[in-house]
Design a protein around this motif. Structure first.
Motif, PDB file in Angstrom:
ATOM      1  N   LYS A  29       0.833  -1.200   0.000  1.00 51.05           N
ATOM      2  CA  LYS A  29       0.000   0.000   0.000  1.00 51.05           C
ATOM      3  C   LYS A  29       0.871   1.254   0.000  1.00 51.05           C
ATOM      4  N   ALA A  30       1.973   1.212   0.745  1.00 52.27           N
ATOM      5  CA  ALA A  30       2.858   2.375   0.852  1.00 52.27           C
ATOM      6  C   ALA A  30       3.576   2.668  -0.462  1.00 52.27           C
ATOM      7  N   THR A  31       4.137   1.628  -1.110  1.00 46.68           N
ATOM      8  CA  THR A  31       4.891   1.884  -2.343  1.00 46.68           C
ATOM      9  C   THR A  31       3.972   2.273  -3.492  1.00 46.68           C
ATOM     10  N   ILE A  32       2.782   1.673  -3.559  1.00 45.68           N
ATOM     11  CA  ILE A  32       1.829   2.051  -4.597  1.00 45.68           C
ATOM     12  C   ILE A  32       1.353   3.482  -4.360  1.00 45.68           C
ATOM     13  N   GLY A  33       1.107   3.821  -3.094  1.00 43.81           N
ATOM     14  CA  GLY A  33       0.682   5.181  -2.775  1.00 43.81           C
ATOM     15  C   GLY A  33       1.728   6.214  -3.132  1.00 43.81           C
ATOM     16  N   ALA A  34       3.005   5.890  -2.877  1.00 47.48           N
ATOM     17  CA  ALA A  34       4.086   6.817  -3.225  1.00 47.48           C
ATOM     18  C   ALA A  34       4.171   7.008  -4.735  1.00 47.48           C
ATOM     19  N   TRP A  35       3.975   5.925  -5.481  1.00 41.68           N
ATOM     20  CA  TRP A  35       3.977   6.016  -6.954  1.00 41.68           C
ATOM     21  C   TRP A  35       2.814   6.876  -7.445  1.00 41.68           C
ATOM     22  N   VAL A  36       1.637   6.689  -6.867  1.00 44.60           N
ATOM     23  CA  VAL A  36       0.476   7.497  -7.254  1.00 44.60           C
ATOM     24  C   VAL A  36       0.752   8.974  -7.016  1.00 44.60           C
ATOM     25  N   ASN A  37       1.346   9.305  -5.881  1.00 43.60           N
ATOM     26  CA  ASN A  37       1.655  10.706  -5.585  1.00 43.60           C
ATOM     27  C   ASN A  37       2.644  11.290  -6.588  1.00 43.60           C
ATOM     28  N   LYS A  38       3.605  10.481  -7.029  1.00 41.74           N
ATOM     29  CA  LYS A  38       4.546  10.942  -8.051  1.00 41.74           C
ATOM     30  C   LYS A  38       3.830  11.174  -9.379  1.00 41.74           C
ATOM     31  N   MET A  39       2.922  10.277  -9.709  1.00 44.18           N
ATOM     32  CA  MET A  39       2.179  10.428 -10.958  1.00 44.18           C
ATOM     33  C   MET A  39       1.320  11.688 -10.952  1.00 44.18           C
ATOM     34  N   LEU A  40       0.777  12.058  -9.789  1.00 46.36           N
ATOM     35  CA  LEU A  40      -0.039  13.271  -9.698  1.00 46.36           C
ATOM     36  C   LEU A  40       0.777  14.527 -10.014  1.00 46.36           C
ATOM     37  N   LYS A  41       2.093  14.436  -9.834  1.00 46.59           N
ATOM     38  CA  LYS A  41       2.974  15.572 -10.111  1.00 46.59           C
ATOM     39  C   LYS A  41       3.613  15.487 -11.495  1.00 46.59           C
ATOM     40  N   THR A  42       3.299  14.421 -12.232  1.00 50.37           N
ATOM     41  CA  THR A  42       3.903  14.191 -13.538  1.00 50.37           C
ATOM     42  C   THR A  42       3.177  14.987 -14.615  1.00 50.37           C
ATOM     43  N   LYS A  43       3.932  15.541 -15.545  1.00 47.56           N
ATOM     44  CA  LYS A  43       3.372  16.276 -16.673  1.00 47.56           C
ATOM     45  C   LYS A  43       3.229  15.354 -17.875  1.00 47.56           C
ATOM     46  N   VAL A  44       2.171  15.551 -18.647  1.00 44.54           N
ATOM     47  CA  VAL A  44       2.003  14.812 -19.896  1.00 44.54           C
ATOM     48  C   VAL A  44       1.789  15.812 -21.014  1.00 44.54           C
ATOM     49  N   ARG A  45       2.186  15.420 -22.217  1.00 41.66           N
ATOM     50  CA  ARG A  45       2.087  16.313 -23.361  1.00 41.66           C
ATOM     51  C   ARG A  45       0.857  15.971 -24.184  1.00 41.66           C
ATOM     52  N   ARG A  46      -0.003  16.925 -24.375  1.00 43.52           N
ATOM     53  CA  ARG A  46      -1.180  16.768 -25.227  1.00 43.52           C
ATOM     54  C   ARG A  46      -1.082  17.788 -26.349  1.00 43.52           C
ATOM     55  N   GLY A  47      -0.764  17.315 -27.551  1.00 38.27           N
ATOM     56  CA  GLY A  47      -0.547  18.246 -28.654  1.00 38.27           C
ATOM     57  C   GLY A  47       0.659  19.110 -28.374  1.00 38.27           C
ATOM     58  N   SER A  48       0.466  20.421 -28.392  1.00 39.71           N
ATOM     59  CA  SER A  48       1.559  21.361 -28.137  1.00 39.71           C
ATOM     60  C   SER A  48       1.611  21.803 -26.683  1.00 39.71           C
ATOM     61  N   LYS A  49       0.696  21.301 -25.859  1.00 40.18           N
ATOM     62  CA  LYS A  49       0.613  21.740 -24.474  1.00 40.18           C
ATOM     63  C   LYS A  49       1.098  20.662 -23.522  1.00 40.18           C
ATOM     64  N   ILE A  50       1.682  21.114 -22.413  1.00 44.35           N
ATOM     65  CA  ILE A  50       2.103  20.212 -21.354  1.00 44.35           C
ATOM     66  C   ILE A  50       1.239  20.492 -20.137  1.00 44.35           C
ATOM     67  N   LYS A  51       0.565  19.467 -19.667  1.00 48.18           N
ATOM     68  CA  LYS A  51      -0.369  19.640 -18.566  1.00 48.18           C
ATOM     69  C   LYS A  51      -0.099  18.627 -17.465  1.00 48.18           C
ATOM     70  N   ASP A  52      -0.685  18.898 -16.287  1.00 47.33           N
ATOM     71  CA  ASP A  52      -0.620  17.914 -15.215  1.00 47.33           C
ATOM     72  C   ASP A  52      -1.358  16.651 -15.638  1.00 47.33           C
ATOM     73  N   MET A  53      -0.874  15.522 -15.176  1.00 43.17           N
ATOM     74  CA  MET A  53      -1.583  14.284 -15.461  1.00 43.17           C
ATOM     75  C   MET A  53      -2.983  14.353 -14.859  1.00 43.17           C
ATOM     76  N   SER A  54      -3.975  14.069 -15.666  1.00 43.63           N
ATOM     77  CA  SER A  54      -5.361  14.145 -15.204  1.00 43.63           C
ATOM     78  C   SER A  54      -5.701  12.934 -14.342  1.00 43.63           C
ATOM     79  N   PRO A  55      -6.678  13.094 -13.423  1.00 47.19           N
ATOM     80  CA  PRO A  55      -7.135  11.933 -12.640  1.00 47.19           C
ATOM     81  C   PRO A  55      -7.587  10.789 -13.537  1.00 47.19           C
ATOM     82  N   GLU A  56      -8.163  11.121 -14.678  1.00 48.85           N
ATOM     83  CA  GLU A  56      -8.620  10.100 -15.626  1.00 48.85           C
ATOM     84  C   GLU A  56      -7.455   9.258 -16.136  1.00 48.85           C
ATOM     85  N   THR A  57      -6.362   9.939 -16.528  1.00 52.74           N
ATOM     86  CA  THR A  57      -5.183   9.217 -17.005  1.00 52.74           C
ATOM     87  C   THR A  57      -4.563   8.396 -15.894  1.00 52.74           C
ATOM     88  N   LEU A  58      -4.506   8.961 -14.695  1.00 56.93           N
ATOM     89  CA  LEU A  58      -3.942   8.239 -13.560  1.00 56.93           C
ATOM     90  C   LEU A  58      -4.744   6.978 -13.262  1.00 56.93           C
TER      91      LEU A  58
END
Length: 237
Positions: free
Chosen positions: A125-154
């Motif tokens: 639970k701890a390691t998966i939770g830490a990974w989820v928190n990192k993903m929430l701070k991860t940026k993804v590129r959509r077209g020409s824009k870079i945005k925060d990873m959406s809850p949907e993508t996560l």
């Protein structure tokens, strides 16, 4: 990288397959080789040599194979190998499998690549939770824009990770007692999986270098010295 060389008799018929590589992978290193009676076995061994950094696989004795079964398990049950094989064996479209493997390479293998799929310490639970928190701070590129990873993508990525761990739970015999992803709380949003055309067609994954800089959560350390040696030679990114 290692290569496979068919060996022929005087009649020109293939009688065996030789895997050849330079121990260490540089031009100045000495050539090494191992012989196999069939091509499939040679391909498996070649992949293991590549993953071991152009060295003999831990526990392998030339001409005899794995003497220490636990050394072979270190590679067989490593997350990067288990997860990719899990996806490739699914009854799904080629496009879906390619997309899932790409997601693994971008977002999970940099964190969990050398972890043991069976370990309650590596996957908890701890390691998966830490990974989820990192993903929430991860940026993804959509077209020409870079945005925060959406809850949907996560949710899609978490679902993919959960499906890989679930296969370890339902394996025969079971490799895990439970799936730690079942204990994770995620941001609320519409549920869509990674294969959903509407949510994924316009998505461009970040490069491995970009992800490596963002996903800094270290793989849990193993006490076994042999496993540490494997990790040093094969760690991702």
């Amino acid at each position: 990288m290692a290569s496979i060389v068919p060996r022929r008799n005087r009649a020109g018929e293939i009688h065996s397959y030789q895997v050849r590589w330079k121990d260490g992978g540089t031009r100045s290193d000495r050539w090494q080789s191992e012989r196999f009676d069939n091509e499939d076995s040679a391909k498996v061994f070649k992949d293991v040599v590549d993953e071991a950094g152009q060295h003999w696989p831990p526990g392998w004795v030339k001409g005899k194979g794995y003497i220490d079964p636990t050394a072979a398990d270190e590679l067989r049950y490593r997350f990067d190998r288990w997860a990719v094989e899990s996806i490739e064996n699914r009854t799904a479209s080629k496009r879906y499998k390619q997309q899932c493997i790409r997601a693994l390479e971008m977002y999970m293998i940099p964190t969990f690549g050398t972890c043991d799929i069976r370990s309650a310490e590596h996957f908890s639970k701890a390691t998966i939770g830490a990974w989820v928190n990192k993903m929430l701070k991860t940026k993804v590129r959509r077209g020409s824009k870079i945005k925060d990873m959406s809850p949907e993508t996560l949710r899609g990525l978490h679902g993919l990770l959960s499906s890989v761990l679930k296969e370890a739970v339902v394996a025969e015999p079971p490799l895990r007692d439970r799936n730690p992803c079942d204990l994770t709380r995620l941001p609320s949003n519409d549920d869509r999986d990674i294969g959903d055309d509407e949510s994924s067609d316009d998505m461009e994954f970040m490069t491995p270098e970009e992800v490596a800089g963002l996903v800094g959560f270290p793989s849990p350390q193993r006490s076994d010295a042999r496993a540490d040696g494997v990790r040093e030679r094969t760690a991702v990114g």
